[in-house]
Write a protein that holds these residues in place. Sequence first.
Motif, short mmCIF file in Angstrom:
data_model
loop_
_atom_site.label_atom_id
_atom_site.label_comp_id
_atom_site.label_asym_id
_atom_site.label_seq_id
_atom_site.Cartn_x
_atom_site.Cartn_y
_atom_site.Cartn_z
N ARG A 1 -2.78 74.87 43.21
CA ARG A 1 -3.37 73.88 42.31
C ARG A 1 -4.76 74.38 41.93
O ARG A 1 -5.48 74.92 42.78
N ARG A 2 -5.11 74.21 40.64
CA ARG A 2 -6.43 74.67 40.19
C ARG A 2 -7.51 73.74 40.73
O ARG A 2 -7.87 72.76 40.08
N THR A 3 -8.01 74.05 41.91
CA THR A 3 -9.10 73.25 42.47
C THR A 3 -9.97 74.15 43.36
O THR A 3 -9.46 75.10 43.96
N GLY A 4 -11.28 73.82 43.44
CA GLY A 4 -12.20 74.53 44.33
C GLY A 4 -12.03 76.03 44.31
O GLY A 4 -11.97 76.67 43.25
N GLY A 5 -11.92 76.60 45.51
CA GLY A 5 -11.83 78.05 45.63
C GLY A 5 -10.51 78.62 45.12
O GLY A 5 -10.44 79.81 44.79
N LEU A 6 -9.49 77.79 45.06
CA LEU A 6 -8.20 78.29 44.55
C LEU A 6 -8.36 78.64 43.07
O LEU A 6 -7.85 79.65 42.59
N LYS A 7 -9.11 77.79 42.37
CA LYS A 7 -9.37 78.02 40.95
C LYS A 7 -10.21 79.28 40.75
O LYS A 7 -10.04 80.01 39.79
#
Length: 472
Positions: A395-401
């Motif tokens: 999911r595009r969030t925080g460090g994943l993004k």
Amino acid sequence: MEILHVSAECYPVAKAGGLADVVGALPKYQQSLGHTAKVVMPMHRTKFLYNNEWEVVHKGSFRMGEMYLDFTIIKEKTNKLGFDLYCVDIYGLLDRERIYSYDDDTERFTAFQIAVTEWLSKWEHHPNVVHVHDHHTALIPFMMQYCFGYRHLSRIPTVLTIHNAQYQGWMGWDKATYLPAWDTWRWGLLDWSNTVNPLACGIKCADKVNTVSPGYMEELKREANGLESLFNFESGKCTGILNGIDYSVWDPATDTYILDNFTVKDLKHGKGLNKKKLCDDLGFDMQYPLIIFIGRLVHEKAADLLAEAISKAFEQTGHAFSCMILGSGEKEVENGLQRIQNDFIGYYHSQIEYNEKLSHQMYAGADFILMPSRVEPCGLNQMYAMRYGTVPVVRRTGGLKDTVIDFGEENGYGICFDKASVEDIVYSITRAVELYKDKTKLDEIRQRMMNINNSWETSAGKYIELYDSIYK
Ligand code: GLC
């Protein structure tokens, strides 16, 4: 420069999550940059404690509310981790098996922080920076400045790294008496919404504050479990530094936990052998893509959506993939993931435990790793996976993004989605199943990921720059 890291966990001494990996690796990389880094943590009753030799380096005592506590600082004798490691033993409070989740965690971690500050106040040569991690250590910058007995520490710069702002260590004002005599004019520094909030206090008192990815810092200004306005107000001293991963621990070429070592050159063959071993053990069919989830089974990681999403994805794709889950956490989530086991024999397996060795084998043998997190300050698993040629589905969030680019975009290599919802997860799994059929593309993506450098080298240097900016 000499840096003292203070943390509740440190790999391989004691690990509950990514915090341990960071505190086990960052000091090592700082040492290799020519600095001296030390770690001090509570003495947990772990294998590491019993399997290593220790020497007593300091003994002291302090008062915490009504309690008089003796503490001992022990040091690991052989420099096993590549840096000095100290543990704080407080009889009855810190010498326990688990790291967290005791009813008296407030007392345990407050005592730990007082002991560390007390010990530090006795040092002849002080470190140049005190670097604290998360709320369990975030009262230290306050104590160094406003407890009367520690005022001589107030010139040492402090850094607070936030690995997770969801947990803030809240405690009632009645417990403020635990702290060594402090300047009560400063009560506002301890307070947030009528409770003592250690994380908020750390944000107010540390010289610099950082999160473990730039993206997460931006998100906290909008959503921070009640601290949004504080992050906005203090934005001048706040920054984001992306975590790295420890290349000496996470390397498919040398990893002793995995069956067959491999590099980017023989990745097809190497991953195949590791996948075969996993699939044989689980009774899975090798021809299908193997999708894994590794992590704490909690709401934050959206693990509560997995059972339904996986079931639906099996239906929609006609059982065109296999899935393995590893982790533990909320009972309801664990039960949900166990319950679907009988519906998908030969395709699905959930293993409810924390298992470091198995996690390495899964990164090496899997094709995709699913991370639908609602909150992900950095996320290390996607980086471990990429190093082992396993495609992250995130999911595009925080460090994943910040670390994963969708393969539909230029130079992309992952599968990204926007919502932590069953629909988005199912859709992304169908994309993974499709991608798996295109072997040329998959191979190209794997090579691209394995060539990305996510090692600590760059980020360790960024922390040094941060210290330099406050070094008085
Ligand atoms: C916490 C966060 C995770 C991060 C880790 C190390 O566990 O949830 O996203 O990678 O800390 O900083």
